[in-house]
Design an enzyme around this catalytic site. Sequence first.
Site, short mmCIF file in Angstrom:
data_model
loop_
_atom_site.label_atom_id
_atom_site.label_comp_id
_atom_site.label_asym_id
_atom_site.label_seq_id
_atom_site.Cartn_x
_atom_site.Cartn_y
_atom_site.Cartn_z
CG ASP A 4 -2.13 0.93 1.04
OD1 ASP A 4 -2.39 1.37 -0.11
OD2 ASP A 4 -2.82 1.21 2.02
N GLY A 5 0.31 2.31 -0.53
CA GLY A 5 0.95 3.61 -0.51
C GLY A 5 -0.01 4.62 0.08
CD GLU A 40 -1.31 2.31 -3.57
OE1 GLU A 40 -0.89 1.14 -3.40
OE2 GLU A 40 -2.23 2.79 -2.89
CG ASP A 50 -5.20 -0.20 -1.57
OD1 ASP A 50 -4.25 0.24 -2.26
OD2 ASP A 50 -5.47 0.28 -0.45
CG HIS A 55 -9.45 2.48 3.38
ND1 HIS A 55 -8.48 2.65 4.35
CD2 HIS A 55 -9.04 3.18 2.30
CE1 HIS A 55 -7.53 3.43 3.87
NE2 HIS A 55 -7.84 3.76 2.63
CG ASP A 61 -4.17 2.71 5.17
OD1 ASP A 61 -3.89 3.42 4.19
OD2 ASP A 61 -4.86 3.10 6.12
#
Length: 151
Positions: free
Chosen positions: A13-14, A51, A73, A127, A137
Amino acid sequence: MSIPRKTVEIFTDGACSGNPGPGGWAAILRYKGVEKELCGFCPRTTSNRMELKAVLESLKALKEPCHVILYTDSRYLKDGITRWIQKWLRNGWMTTSKEPVKNRELWEELHRQIQRHRIDWHWVPGHSGHPENERCDRLAKEAIQRGRRNG
């Protein structure tokens, strides 16, 4: 390419505080139940760059060719690497609207990195309660906070 002997799961994740703004990236690498967390900070960047960076740094951390099951994501990342990149290569890194591809240097590096591995790309909704995605995250956001304090 030879058949990879090891299967590694990677979750990435970024995050960005503002877009552009201070950014962080994070990844969890899992092999045979053993996990390694990676994360980093950039003082001024975008979410999409973070990302990409999360995946790049994860793949660079692998010491040998692997079968990688990768979770992100980011639709931008997954679609970029599985649907758009071949067109970009054919069109000299131009989009279908004849604009230069954004983040080209990261896409080029990612294209080089994926040649070493067999990768199964999976998109997970952000999320949504996916445990590893939520953890990445948090790690990415913590990297931003650490970077700001140490900046």
